[in-house]
Design a protein around this motif. Structure first.
Motif, PDB file in Angstrom:
ATOM      1  N   PHE A  75      -0.835  -0.676 -12.266  1.00  0.00           N
ATOM      2  CA  PHE A  75      -1.114   0.765 -11.513  1.00  0.00           C
ATOM      3  C   PHE A  75      -2.408   0.931 -10.701  1.00  0.00           C
ATOM      4  N   LEU A  76      -3.451   0.527 -11.186  1.00  0.00           N
ATOM      5  CA  LEU A  76      -4.747   0.476 -10.249  1.00  0.00           C
ATOM      6  C   LEU A  76      -4.447  -0.280  -8.994  1.00  0.00           C
ATOM      7  N   MET A  77      -3.512  -1.429  -8.981  1.00  0.00           N
ATOM      8  CA  MET A  77      -3.262  -2.128  -7.647  1.00  0.00           C
ATOM      9  C   MET A  77      -2.516  -1.265  -6.925  1.00  0.00           C
ATOM     10  N   SER A  78      -1.904  -0.337  -7.173  1.00  0.00           N
ATOM     11  CA  SER A  78      -1.029   0.573  -6.103  1.00  0.00           C
ATOM     12  C   SER A  78      -2.270   1.530  -5.607  1.00  0.00           C
ATOM     13  N   MET A  79      -3.417   1.644  -6.306  1.00  0.00           N
ATOM     14  CA  MET A  79      -4.305   2.845  -5.479  1.00  0.00           C
ATOM     15  C   MET A  79      -4.512   2.322  -4.079  1.00  0.00           C
ATOM     16  N   ASP A  80      -4.635   1.163  -3.716  1.00  0.00           N
ATOM     17  CA  ASP A  80      -4.749   0.842  -2.416  1.00  0.00           C
ATOM     18  C   ASP A  80      -3.787   1.090  -1.418  1.00  0.00           C
ATOM     19  N   SER A  81      -2.649   1.156  -1.883  1.00  0.00           N
ATOM     20  CA  SER A  81      -1.579   1.829  -1.351  1.00  0.00           C
ATOM     21  C   SER A  81      -1.639   3.028  -1.039  1.00  0.00           C
ATOM     22  N   LEU A  82      -1.985   3.749  -2.105  1.00  0.00           N
ATOM     23  CA  LEU A  82      -2.141   5.333  -1.968  1.00  0.00           C
ATOM     24  C   LEU A  82      -2.973   5.654  -0.813  1.00  0.00           C
ATOM     25  N   LEU A  83      -4.108   4.845  -0.995  1.00  0.00           N
ATOM     26  CA  LEU A  83      -5.221   5.530  -0.092  1.00  0.00           C
ATOM     27  C   LEU A  83      -4.994   4.794   1.359  1.00  0.00           C
ATOM     28  N   THR A  84      -4.153   3.838   1.451  1.00  0.00           N
ATOM     29  CA  THR A  84      -3.744   3.460   2.796  1.00  0.00           C
ATOM     30  C   THR A  84      -2.780   4.502   3.607  1.00  0.00           C
ATOM     31  N   CYS A  85      -1.963   4.823   2.699  1.00  0.00           N
ATOM     32  CA  CYS A  85      -1.013   5.654   3.233  1.00  0.00           C
ATOM     33  C   CYS A  85      -1.656   7.196   3.425  1.00  0.00           C
ATOM     34  N   PHE A  86      -2.475   7.492   2.581  1.00  0.00           N
ATOM     35  CA  PHE A  86      -3.249   8.801   2.758  1.00  0.00           C
ATOM     36  C   PHE A  86      -3.634   8.523   4.051  1.00  0.00           C
ATOM     37  N   SER A  87      -4.485   7.713   4.348  1.00  0.00           N
ATOM     38  CA  SER A  87      -5.204   7.300   5.693  1.00  0.00           C
ATOM     39  C   SER A  87      -3.929   7.661   6.956  1.00  0.00           C
ATOM     40  N   LEU A  88      -2.886   7.118   6.754  1.00  0.00           N
ATOM     41  CA  LEU A  88      -1.923   7.394   7.418  1.00  0.00           C
ATOM     42  C   LEU A  88      -1.406   8.683   7.611  1.00  0.00           C
ATOM     43  N   GLY A  89      -1.298   9.499   6.580  1.00  0.00           N
ATOM     44  CA  GLY A  89      -0.914  10.823   6.373  1.00  0.00           C
ATOM     45  C   GLY A  89      -1.815  11.797   7.335  1.00  0.00           C
ATOM     46  N   THR A  90      -3.260  11.350   7.260  1.00  0.00           N
ATOM     47  CA  THR A  90      -4.334  12.131   7.794  1.00  0.00           C
ATOM     48  C   THR A  90      -4.072  12.141   9.247  1.00  0.00           C
ATOM     49  N   LYS A  91      -3.319  10.839   9.857  1.00  0.00           N
ATOM     50  CA  LYS A  91      -3.216  11.018  11.164  1.00  0.00           C
ATOM     51  C   LYS A  91      -1.722  11.213  11.713  1.00  0.00           C
ATOM     52  N   ARG A  92      -1.155  12.043  10.785  1.00  0.00           N
ATOM     53  CA  ARG A  92       0.281  12.569  10.928  1.00  0.00           C
ATOM     54  C   ARG A  92       1.070  11.308  11.041  1.00  0.00           C
ATOM     55  N   ILE A  93       0.990  10.569  10.474  1.00  0.00           N
ATOM     56  CA  ILE A  93       1.964   9.183  10.773  1.00  0.00           C
ATOM     57  C   ILE A  93       2.761   9.222   9.516  1.00  0.00           C
ATOM     58  N   SER A  94       4.091   9.609   9.587  1.00  0.00           N
ATOM     59  CA  SER A  94       5.219   9.557   8.535  1.00  0.00           C
ATOM     60  C   SER A  94       5.618   8.187   8.052  1.00  0.00           C
ATOM     61  N   ILE A  95       5.796   7.873   6.897  1.00  0.00           N
ATOM     62  CA  ILE A  95       6.193   6.624   6.422  1.00  0.00           C
ATOM     63  C   ILE A  95       7.583   6.813   6.081  1.00  0.00           C
ATOM     64  N   SER A  96       8.594   5.915   6.550  1.00  0.00           N
ATOM     65  CA  SER A  96      10.111   6.190   6.392  1.00  0.00           C
ATOM     66  C   SER A  96      10.304   5.571   5.055  1.00  0.00           C
ATOM     67  N   LEU A  97      11.445   5.936   4.705  1.00  0.00           N
ATOM     68  CA  LEU A  97      12.074   5.261   3.220  1.00  0.00           C
ATOM     69  C   LEU A  97      12.039   3.692   3.360  1.00  0.00           C
ATOM     70  N   GLY A  98      12.634   3.314   4.600  1.00  0.00           N
ATOM     71  CA  GLY A  98      12.745   1.888   4.505  1.00  0.00           C
ATOM     72  C   GLY A  98      11.236   1.372   4.552  1.00  0.00           C
ATOM     73  N   ALA A  99      10.030   1.843   5.124  1.00  0.00           N
ATOM     74  CA  ALA A  99       8.851   1.506   5.121  1.00  0.00           C
ATOM     75  C   ALA A  99       8.273   1.560   3.825  1.00  0.00           C
ATOM     76  N   ARG A 100       8.586   2.598   3.055  1.00  0.00           N
ATOM     77  CA  ARG A 100       8.207   2.628   1.675  1.00  0.00           C
ATOM     78  C   ARG A 100       8.741   1.282   0.788  1.00  0.00           C
ATOM     79  N   LEU A 101       9.867   1.237   0.775  1.00  0.00           N
ATOM     80  CA  LEU A 101      10.693   0.116   0.130  1.00  0.00           C
ATOM     81  C   LEU A 101       9.846  -1.100   0.598  1.00  0.00           C
ATOM     82  N   VAL A 102       9.577  -1.329   1.639  1.00  0.00           N
ATOM     83  CA  VAL A 102       9.143  -2.828   2.078  1.00  0.00           C
ATOM     84  C   VAL A 102       7.709  -2.918   1.685  1.00  0.00           C
ATOM     85  N   ILE A 103       7.001  -1.761   1.512  1.00  0.00           N
ATOM     86  CA  ILE A 103       5.588  -1.846   0.745  1.00  0.00           C
ATOM     87  C   ILE A 103       5.660  -2.138  -0.498  1.00  0.00           C
TER      88      ILE A 103
END
Length: 175
Positions: free
Chosen positions: A7-35
């Motif tokens: 669970f804690l290992m997934s926090m870096d994904s959360l923080l990285t995707c947070f950073s993408l979200g602040t830049k208004r970059i959407s993450i496609s469903l396929g991209a989420r699956l790849v991550i």
């Protein structure tokens, strides 16, 4: 404890995707699956590698390697010498992270999973949990980032480093 580490290992994904979200970059469903898939695959490969090496090396060495590696990765994040740069993840500048772009982001993002797998007892439930955590973290991170779009994305690397140091300390104390 293995579930907590995953669970804690997934926090870096959360923080990285947070950073993408602040830049208004959407993450496609396929991209989420790849991550999620890359992180889970790294955990599985690491576990299998540890099983093979355990035939010739003492099991306690894997705990040390895993903890030490997390400290090194954390220090890179804290010093902003990150292995990944969310600012350049959207290679084609489309505003949407594609599965191919997600692959380039997920590989360095999954380094911690690669080292964590050395010291966990992986089973099918943990593998499924790892995938769900990675997928959910990418979704929640992006949505939170969009809400705080005026925040500095660079803070994500620092937060990720702090999180990894806490995980490494946790592993050393209770591992």
């Amino acid at each position: 404890m293995d579930f907590l580490l995953v669970f804690l290992m997934s926090m870096d994904s959360l923080l990285t995707c947070f950073s993408l979200g602040t830049k208004r970059i959407s993450i496609s469903l396929g991209a989420r699956l790849v991550i999620a898939f890359v992180g889970t695959s790294c955990l599985i490969l690491s576990f299998l590698f540890a099983q093979i090496l355990s035939l010739i090396l003492p099991e306690s060495i894997f705990h040390f390697i895993s903890s030490f590696s997390l400290v090194i990765i954390a220090l890179f994040c804290l010093l902003d010498k990150s292995f990944l740069n969310p600012d350049t993840a959207d290679i084609d500048h489309s505003g949407v992270l594609s599965p191919v772009e997600a692959l380039f982001l997920a590989v360095p993002l999954s380094l911690d999973s690669l080292f964590t797998g050395l010291s966990v007892n992986t089973n099918i439930v943990l593998i499924i949990f790892c995938f769900i955590c990675g997928f959910t973290a990418s979704f929640i991170g992006q949505k939170l980032g969009e809400k705080f779009a005026n925040a500095q994305g660079k803070k994500a690397s620092f937060c990720s480093g702090c999180m990894l140091l806490m995980i490494a300390g946790f592993k050393m104390l209770f591992g």
